[in-house]
Design an enzyme around this catalytic site. Sequence first.
Site, short mmCIF file in Angstrom:
data_model
loop_
_atom_site.label_atom_id
_atom_site.label_comp_id
_atom_site.label_asym_id
_atom_site.label_seq_id
_atom_site.Cartn_x
_atom_site.Cartn_y
_atom_site.Cartn_z
N GLY C 11 0.93 -1.29 0.09
CA GLY C 11 -0.06 -0.07 0.36
C GLY C 11 1.00 1.15 -0.26
O GLY C 11 1.93 1.19 0.95
N ARG C 25 19.21 11.07 -4.88
CA ARG C 25 20.44 11.62 -5.17
C ARG C 25 21.32 11.24 -4.13
O ARG C 25 22.81 11.87 -4.28
CB ARG C 25 19.50 13.40 -4.60
CG ARG C 25 18.48 13.34 -5.66
CD ARG C 25 18.64 14.83 -5.72
NE ARG C 25 17.55 15.01 -6.76
CZ ARG C 25 17.22 16.56 -7.16
NH1 ARG C 25 16.85 17.20 -5.78
NH2 ARG C 25 16.52 16.48 -8.17
N ARG C 72 0.86 -5.28 -5.21
CA ARG C 72 1.24 -5.85 -4.41
C ARG C 72 0.95 -7.74 -5.21
O ARG C 72 0.58 -7.87 -6.09
CB ARG C 72 -0.50 -6.34 -3.53
CG ARG C 72 -0.53 -5.04 -2.64
CD ARG C 72 -1.86 -5.71 -1.11
NE ARG C 72 -2.31 -4.28 -1.41
CZ ARG C 72 -2.32 -3.78 -0.52
NH1 ARG C 72 -0.94 -4.32 0.66
NH2 ARG C 72 -2.61 -3.02 0.84
N ASP C 103 5.30 -5.10 6.31
CA ASP C 103 5.65 -5.83 6.36
C ASP C 103 6.35 -6.45 5.06
O ASP C 103 6.93 -7.44 5.47
CB ASP C 103 5.10 -6.33 7.41
CG ASP C 103 5.31 -6.81 8.31
OD1 ASP C 103 5.78 -6.37 9.48
OD2 ASP C 103 4.68 -8.04 9.16
N THR C 125 4.47 2.64 5.10
CA THR C 125 2.92 2.67 5.51
C THR C 125 2.20 3.27 6.49
O THR C 125 3.41 4.31 7.46
CB THR C 125 3.27 1.16 5.91
OG1 THR C 125 2.28 0.22 6.22
CG2 THR C 125 4.49 0.87 7.23
N ASP C 127 0.22 3.08 8.18
CA ASP C 127 0.06 2.16 9.91
C ASP C 127 0.73 2.68 11.03
O ASP C 127 0.81 1.92 12.18
CB ASP C 127 -0.16 0.74 9.11
CG ASP C 127 -1.26 0.47 8.73
OD1 ASP C 127 -2.71 1.07 8.74
OD2 ASP C 127 -1.35 -0.84 7.57
N ASP C 129 2.97 0.37 12.12
CA ASP C 129 3.01 -1.37 12.55
C ASP C 129 4.08 -1.78 11.72
O ASP C 129 4.16 -3.40 12.14
CB ASP C 129 1.40 -1.71 12.13
CG ASP C 129 1.73 -2.25 10.47
OD1 ASP C 129 2.29 -1.07 9.77
OD2 ASP C 129 0.67 -2.97 9.95
N ARG C 171 -5.29 -2.63 10.35
CA ARG C 171 -5.97 -3.56 10.65
C ARG C 171 -5.25 -4.48 11.78
O ARG C 171 -6.57 -5.64 12.51
CB ARG C 171 -5.72 -4.47 9.39
CG ARG C 171 -6.16 -4.29 8.27
CD ARG C 171 -6.47 -5.32 6.81
NE ARG C 171 -6.63 -4.42 5.93
CZ ARG C 171 -7.95 -4.40 5.96
NH1 ARG C 171 -9.24 -4.32 7.07
NH2 ARG C 171 -9.09 -3.61 5.05
#
Lengths: 319, 319, 319, 319
Positions: C11, C25, C72, C103, C125, C127, C129, C171
Amino acid sequence: MKRIAVLTSGGDAPGMNAAARAVVRKGIYEGLEVYGIDYGFLGLVNGDIHKLDLGSVGDLLHRGGTFLYSARYPEFATEEGQLKGIEQLKKFGIEGLVVIGGDGSYHGAEALTKRGFPTVGIPGTIDNDISGTDFTIGFDTALNTVLDALDKIRDTATSHERTFIIEVMGRDAGDIALWSGLAGGAEAIIVPEHNFVMEDVVERLNKGLARGKKHSIIVVAEGVISGNEFANQLAEFGDYHARVTVLGHVQRGGSPTAFDRVLASRLGARAVDLLMENRGGLAVGIQNNKIVENDITEVLKQKHVIDKEMFDLATILSI
Amino acid sequence: MKRIAVLTSGGDAPGMNAAARAVVRKGIYEGLEVYGIDYGFLGLVNGDIHKLDLGSVGDLLHRGGTFLYSARYPEFATEEGQLKGIEQLKKFGIEGLVVIGGDGSYHGAEALTKRGFPTVGIPGTIDNDISGTDFTIGFDTALNTVLDALDKIRDTATSHERTFIIEVMGRDAGDIALWSGLAGGAEAIIVPEHNFVMEDVVERLNKGLARGKKHSIIVVAEGVISGNEFANQLAEFGDYHARVTVLGHVQRGGSPTAFDRVLASRLGARAVDLLMENRGGLAVGIQNNKIVENDITEVLKQKHVIDKEMFDLATILSI
Amino acid sequence: MKRIAVLTSGGDAPGMNAAARAVVRKGIYEGLEVYGIDYGFLGLVNGDIHKLDLGSVGDLLHRGGTFLYSARYPEFATEEGQLKGIEQLKKFGIEGLVVIGGDGSYHGAEALTKRGFPTVGIPGTIDNDISGTDFTIGFDTALNTVLDALDKIRDTATSHERTFIIEVMGRDAGDIALWSGLAGGAEAIIVPEHNFVMEDVVERLNKGLARGKKHSIIVVAEGVISGNEFANQLAEFGDYHARVTVLGHVQRGGSPTAFDRVLASRLGARAVDLLMENRGGLAVGIQNNKIVENDITEVLKQKHVIDKEMFDLATILSI
Amino acid sequence: MKRIAVLTSGGDAPGMNAAARAVVRKGIYEGLEVYGIDYGFLGLVNGDIHKLDLGSVGDLLHRGGTFLYSARYPEFATEEGQLKGIEQLKKFGIEGLVVIGGDGSYHGAEALTKRGFPTVGIPGTIDNDISGTDFTIGFDTALNTVLDALDKIRDTATSHERTFIIEVMGRDAGDIALWSGLAGGAEAIIVPEHNFVMEDVVERLNKGLARGKKHSIIVVAEGVISGNEFANQLAEFGDYHARVTVLGHVQRGGSPTAFDRVLASRLGARAVDLLMENRGGLAVGIQNNKIVENDITEVLKQKHVIDKEMFDLATILSI
């Protein structure tokens, strides 16, 4: 400790309200009574003190400025001012004080503690120039305000003017200039911590032009040189006719970012914890991503340093 | 008409991309081929011309600046420049031209039409200083940029500085100053269309203070006086020590507002309609909330006037 | 090492462009050649690989999304996919790879390194997480997007609906919900890491009403329950008829904040440093306010934990 | 007329504060006394009435929501409610009333006037669904809020999900959907005023894909179908698996745009002018870019119509 008070002092910063809210709500949650002092140390001396409840700080978290007002009050450096302040606090039965502000405010907090009145400092200033914390409340918001201006200027890259200068806040500290310049891809960043040589700046702009850059943006901290003066020198040394933006107090305003609100909330709560343990003479902060407290006298002795690696990185990434 | 072209000229304005996109997509929808000319009239003369397809203008609607680049090119006022431009257009088989820009650009469009090449003007400038339209593309965005700065400054009302000056764009036209000042509740608005008397400004600030106002904001159009010079005079006449913000080119940037994108889209489509009817020498615009076209020579003769009623209203509402 | 490549995977997150720009760069600055791979591991396997220069990453720093596209591609978990990927890299003479993502992307980076191809992971990401870093690239931007929505909802507090639910991303991780809820003063925050009991939520709302609150906002992480389902339960248990906002992919977009751009720039540069030392199998990150690298296998084993103290603080401050 | 009052009613809209401020300040400027009524018609009946001065409406211009609170109060349709309301007004010596709100609020204003109490309506609603004005207060702000979400979603175009649906407000009126869709380049716009055929939507998406579009965005007015239900149908008919965003009350909040503040200020001032001439039963508005007033009964009879040309243009420009 049954009753504490909170004030904001010095130049205002986005997130001061969030910090004061945290002091009030955390205090009440812990069973304390919390008072607000208007207009900083001036209001303290004048007895501009009033009780706050949970609702007093509702609908405040997202607001810029400070609902407790602020003031600069150099007279608080005198013994007379400090004794008068403590007298006022005692009149209201207040036993501990939280001071939200910058360097000058910390001096007041230190003085009160030395005179026996436990006071804790919370770093609230957009300049990020206070030791004992990696970030001050308001810095992240000010940074994003500058960045937004920088991005907008970049949009107009296609008109005939090719060089733009943004003068940002920072008398002795270059953090706003450095971070916004790195985040915004500025071709040059002028900060108080590093001398600049106009010939090098010009050479850098020349190189950029040579490799096809259509425009250049230079961020200048006000403490080094004014944007207009920098433009004059740039025209003299390099035949660049730059347009100048002076953001001024726009940088102090705005709704605080998530980072500033979370930081302010955590620091406000920690300050209450310290007062409940009857510990004054401390400044809270975030260091290594943890909420900490440091001796306020030590904090005042140390000088905030700019990140040299980030400064060099900004140069590398804007080639 | 089988083949048309579009260029942007003069100072850039948010929404120019949206207008160019509309010209391209509407043109192709109607069965035309559409070419883009880079760097305005300069690129026209130099033959900096390339074909555009539907995808060329994808992902553009929300972008500030202009993907066709812009340039000031006073040389286009000469017969030589104009003939060279028409030659280039004919070389590419182009039969009609859309010019997006301000006053200067309209002169170019008028000249081309007079020489037999049908050209239509679209008002793209943040200054809102063009006749034949109630609003120019970019004005609404610039306005909201200024307003955002004004709101942020208001947030810091509680610090000790009480008076703020914002210098905004507007050489001959005060619309940005007037609208942002009215929308932001400025205590005084200085525009080219009305003389200002410093004594009156000072009196107004004094009255505000007297009734309890904690701060004052003054919006100054750059065409009247610089923010710094205004601050100097204010200090001299009124003992007000104002902080100055100079927004500069920040006002030209940013993602266009909904209003500017919709206006740009509608004007771009109408310009194509006119060229398909082989009608040049016109400037499109929005008047009385309707998309219209006017003779471009007439438009150039008229002077955009500021709304006197709004100016007075701003004075009434900021008491 | 002479030649490296960079891809984005999973994502997308605001700041991925800033990270890729830094890789390019910094790499070129150090004398490397840098290639971009489109569409993540899918593009790697397909050989969707092209050389990048300094200009390729101009005008990118402030853009959301990823100019390298993402995808994905679970098939990359197979030996066949990985060998094919390495084959492609070798075909282009590439000796090291930077993978920006979450992940899943880290698993790909780990696998390539195990097969002898040095690969470094950058945490991109929204999230937050991922272990081995206190913050992921994109989290700060997403947070402020949610906060902006939350602030807007608070504005309408005065209309007759009193309870609002915002469903946010997350999630398995509640960081977006927790930080935005704390920053926005949400009355309840529902995260995957802590079970919630509807009766307690209702009791909390009741108490707020009783003390004079005019409205309540509840932030719900999508991984726990949908906003609509939560509203249904709230109506059943508490006679609250809440309005639901589902932000969805709005949270992935937007121009990255200063924090995300600076973080991305620093992490991108560090990843290049590591590859130049021929060190793969690492994930870079920020820990204790310092740029660090960790063994990617270890990082994948650990679980990001939510800050319990902040969670409790959010409860205290929104009484 | 010596004394007037102002209330806000129905769903709140950004700019209501600006309108109320204008009523207060213009009224006082003209020598009137101005009262505020809290909670709309409910507060009117309950006598929730208090005097306002210049300072009461300071620091309000930029705030969303309404400081006078709002309420829906269908009981005001009864004779009893109306008589009670007039009784309350007379008790305070109030002779004229300004009502800021939508359709329902206008019915109240009409009824009061018919019973002999001069009342003027100001169109305050984000839906832009009121006749007698080209724009309602709040519409421009809501539009830009939706557009911001739409732009952010577009940023994530590169991740694997290709189709996005945004459900926006609009029970009977499609203006928010139409304008935001046109401004944001939505591939399809679903409004109450035009039937939609799912097969056509699918065909349109297919064509876009075929010509190389990487993503599609569909704006759906809540009055037609919910975003989730639309997604279900789209999956069934077209094998598109769309992600849904439901903005909800986010659309009602936020600081009003320049356009909304200026419109609100002008309408508020005009409403006072009318009451001073003892003219009730009117609704003010902006038509053809001029501030006007219309018979409120006529306004209630007419139906706001959507702009067919703009709807068609949106289809053309998003090919």
